[in-house]
Design an enzyme around this catalytic site. Structure first.
Site, PDB file in Angstrom:
ATOM      1  CE1 TYR A 139      -3.083   3.013   0.710  1.00  0.00           C
ATOM      2  CE2 TYR A 139      -3.372   2.251   2.954  1.00  0.00           C
ATOM      3  CZ  TYR A 139      -3.670   3.150   1.944  1.00  0.00           C
ATOM      4  OH  TYR A 139      -4.560   4.175   2.179  1.00  0.00           O
ATOM      5  CE  LYS A 176      -6.068   2.190  -1.534  1.00  0.00           C
ATOM      6  NZ  LYS A 176      -6.451   2.760  -0.248  1.00  0.00           N
TER       7      LYS A 176
END
Lengths: 309, 309, 309, 309
Positions: free
Chosen positions: B139, B167
């Site tokens: 992330y 992400k």
């Protein structure tokens, strides 16, 4: 300094957290560090701070570390303890844990990872203060939190009694001096500097306490510096500070690019403690790399040059 | 996109965490949000992300939130779950907790508060991967971690199988595109964008998945956008995106300076869900302030303008 | 894009400034670059931008460079010209100089080195606009100015007619898209992207023009990309963009740490032009280092792989 | 301080640049400022620095300002003069201009707007030094240049004789102290601080000179502070510094958000000089806003409280 001596003042090292060569906590080593510091003349201890690798400790490890420090200190000096968590609800839980374990005060940053504003930071410290029974210190460390605690905000929290003091690791001596003047009429409000190399200057500017990681290595040196400053003997304070700046070059011994800045600094403190015979291993918490033999050799030379080994 | 469809793709909203008016968790509301999202056509859910106020949840609350999402979802779509902690040892503990609770994949940032370098970040993701049995997503959210995950680093972790996808909430479309090209031959490697307003562009640049917080409000809109992009109907994708950008102005409704940017954005999503009748309160976690009646009124108008109420 | 075609649009390369091996300006080489670009199908030229090493040019050199470009272009395409100075009074002087020399529009950043706020930036652009007779473009390049021109500020300047367009080199596709929507009803207002690797995405998001430094090397490639985007053939635009991303790896050829990022990027463009036979030397302005023989060799290989040599 | 007194030391104010109410240069006012400073006991003057609004002056204005200062000073104290330009070739031209006009030393930043690295910064200072006949001071002002001049780099330039000293406006007392120790054996190498509120601390840490903008308002106060520090009377230095910190609150008088930080600080100095009767207008350079009547009133009160009016 204010006219009234604060409840906490003097040399209060952020205690390192030793590990054994296999990576587990070295609680016997931690007790030896506490003994080394107390016998070096420090006025308090700051376990579970950044120098204690606290961000890398699990909840269980944090509990074991604090238990060992409480036991080894045995009330000889007060314990200011970090409650290192990212937002208000989590800080409160952590602060209550360390209070139950024996903290005489808790040291708390502004929220991090979370994106806060001025109002949330005020509410944060007020909520923590309301939840605990011991004094709360604000820890200003923008290199980690990426949020500078401005003098006006801290002075507001000080004036209303939310915080009992500030540990300043912001590297901003201008804001520090302004905060000192903003709080000069608040009896007992305490200002600590977390920087190794400007303790004399910080004391001239009004610091009540010194919280340098390097004091793990040479607590007696920082005690001499503090005593000289307290006595107004600034030439002696400066001479001691300059000697400690030379000692602080241990943090520059790692080969360029081999370890992170954090691992290099804390690793140097641990390595020096190994060379001084206080602990047995300079092992760091994952994912940090430990210093190697050639780096340890350079640290040994610096310690020898400083007359410490 | 790569030639092989990744295991996870499509619209995967970061699920908000409702609270009741008195500040407790609203698990019934959370189940209603899950139903709203699944019936809106999403392909997966991302609980315990930043939009879920996870930094503000205690450990107990995190467990309750994930339990409710697992239960309400009942296997209809996969769950990518955040393991939001500050360093490797603590992330591993958290990742194991969410895995046990039913996560189909864990989503992990680089260390924060800790000061890391390239080598530590590589070791961090490898250690997390070695500890869990489910795929690991990186992330990238430098506005929170203050550490940009560079394309070369991510591509190295991807090529060796450490991470199954990324992400991206970095706001850096250039690095995103370069990462896509660096990973084009890695079958099944997934790239998600976390940004509300450039989903069509991101899909043109190779995104496999969309993780916008605004999808809590209009899951069906993002599903249409995704389907149009997947079909290569870029004019339709753009038209839908432009409509959603207008809807996204709900995050600008708070009065200037009254709430933080974080509270304003997440508060707007929650307020919109109240206006849509999905949940009962827009209460935020401490120390964030909730949106007030006049701000809610402006959000209602925007929703009406968008045909959602 | 807006419904009305702006006065300036299409591929508008920021023209490099060649030097001879001894460090002087190579005006013949500059004319060859202009010819290379115009014959490559570009729609305009942007001399005295960052890619032209303008920060490093003396006033005399800036005059000579613009004179040579005006002469070589001979009106075949319009000239958008940088007025690169640090504050309002100095920008106005520079803007008047380039206007007298033949600029069809001037391109202006917010103040730098100076510490400005929102109000000063508005006054800055308004004062420049009032002083010149040609359209003013705002150049958003926060990596250099350390001041992001926010969409709302730019939209305000656009709506009142102060600026005719924006050259965006902010790397922030989210703000770019929001600006496009904020200005969608302003006929003729132009948005350019300065980024090499996301031109297709930027066009999908509404860009009217492309100002990539790499277009010095492959103007025809960017022309094909632009034509495909304009025709709505996004698959073709993406394929061309992906090819150009591969070509852009020439900027990563310098040995690690040998030259600055700026010198590496611009040096790669100049070296490629040497390899293409357009100019005779890849010499950089002081204090930038030029690329060496082994780095040139790697660039030659990449050009060969791209079918350009 | 080093054992040998540097060529330049003491209080060396960065001279403000007065304007008349209609915005033109006020050269008579500038001469009055020079007289105010010299009669206040300063050891040197620093015209064309940031406090002189130099970034906002045209080339012609810079020439007029320096001419007036040279004429008014008439050799009574040395002139350290800023050569404020963005890259090496342009700095060299500016440095030669101020040298011809009478500068005793030139003060030079690292490149800005340009994106530099360590090697380019070294070449930059070496090239400037080779081009001029007077000593070169490095000006470390990362809030403007966004490039911190690290102690090791400055020590290298000092040891080889490229720079004669450093004006530090970095706000980083730690680097300042380390630089002092790195250069302690370089006879005559001079360290100046540019900060108003920590001059006593900086002198304890080894500063040779003080370059605070506030010395425009109270030159005699800074002279007393300096003399006390030089005599080792740190209690007196601290008392004087604390008084000046109170005076420095004039920079906080502007209404919140009305003017930029830069305009607020420099505007306060000019307004105070108006209140002291030294100059006739507090007009600022475009695009900066001047302080208004109510702000001037607050400044008058502070000056009165400090016994200056």
């Amino acid at each position: 300094m204010t006219n009234t001596t604060p409840q906490f003042s003097g040399v209060i090292p952020p205690v390192v957290t030793p590990r054994t060569a296999d990576g587990g906590l070295d609680l016997a080593g931690l007790e030896a560090v506490v003994e080394h510091l107390v016998s070096g003349g420090v006025h308090g201890l700051f376990p579970l701070g950044s120098s204690g690798e606290t961000p890398y400790l699990t909840d269980r490890e944090r509990g074991e570390v604090l238990g060992a420090v409480v036991s080894a200190t045995s009330g000889r000096v007060p314990l200011l303890v970090g409650a290192n968590e990212q937002t208000t609800p989590r800080v409160i839980e952590e602060a209550l844990r360390v209070q139950r374990a024996g903290a005489d005060a808790v040291v708390v940053t502004s929220p991090y990872y979370a994106l806060s504003d001025h109002h949330e930071v005020l509410r944060h410290f007020r909520a923590v203060r309301a939840a605990v029974d011991v004094p709360v210190f604000a820890y200003d460390v923008p290199v980690r939190t990426h949020y500078k605690l401005e003098p006006a905000l801290l002075a507001e929290l000080a004036a209303e009694g939310t915080i009992a003091g500030v540990k300043d690791s912001s590297g901003n001596d201008i804001a520090f001096r302004q905060l000192r003047l903003l709080t000069r009429d608040l009896e007992g409000f305490a200002l600590f500097t977390g920087h190794e190399v400007v303790c004399d200057q910080a004391m001239l500017g009004g610091a009540d306490g010194l919280v340098p990681g390097l004091a793990n290595v040479d607590p007696a040196g920082y005690r001499r510096l503090y005593d000289a400053g307290l006595a107004g003997d600034w030439a002696a304070a400066r001479a001691e500070q300059d000697r400690l700046i030379d000692l602080f070059t241990i943090v520059t011994t790692p080969d360029a690019g081999r370890v992170s800045g954090g691992a290099g600094g804390l690793g140097a403190f641990k390595t020096a403690l190994v060379e001084l015979g206080v602990i047995g291993s300079n092992r760091m918490s994952a994912p940090m790399e430990s210093l190697n033999a050639s780096e340890s050799g350079r640290i040994r030379s610096i310690l020898a040059g400083a007359g410490l080994v």
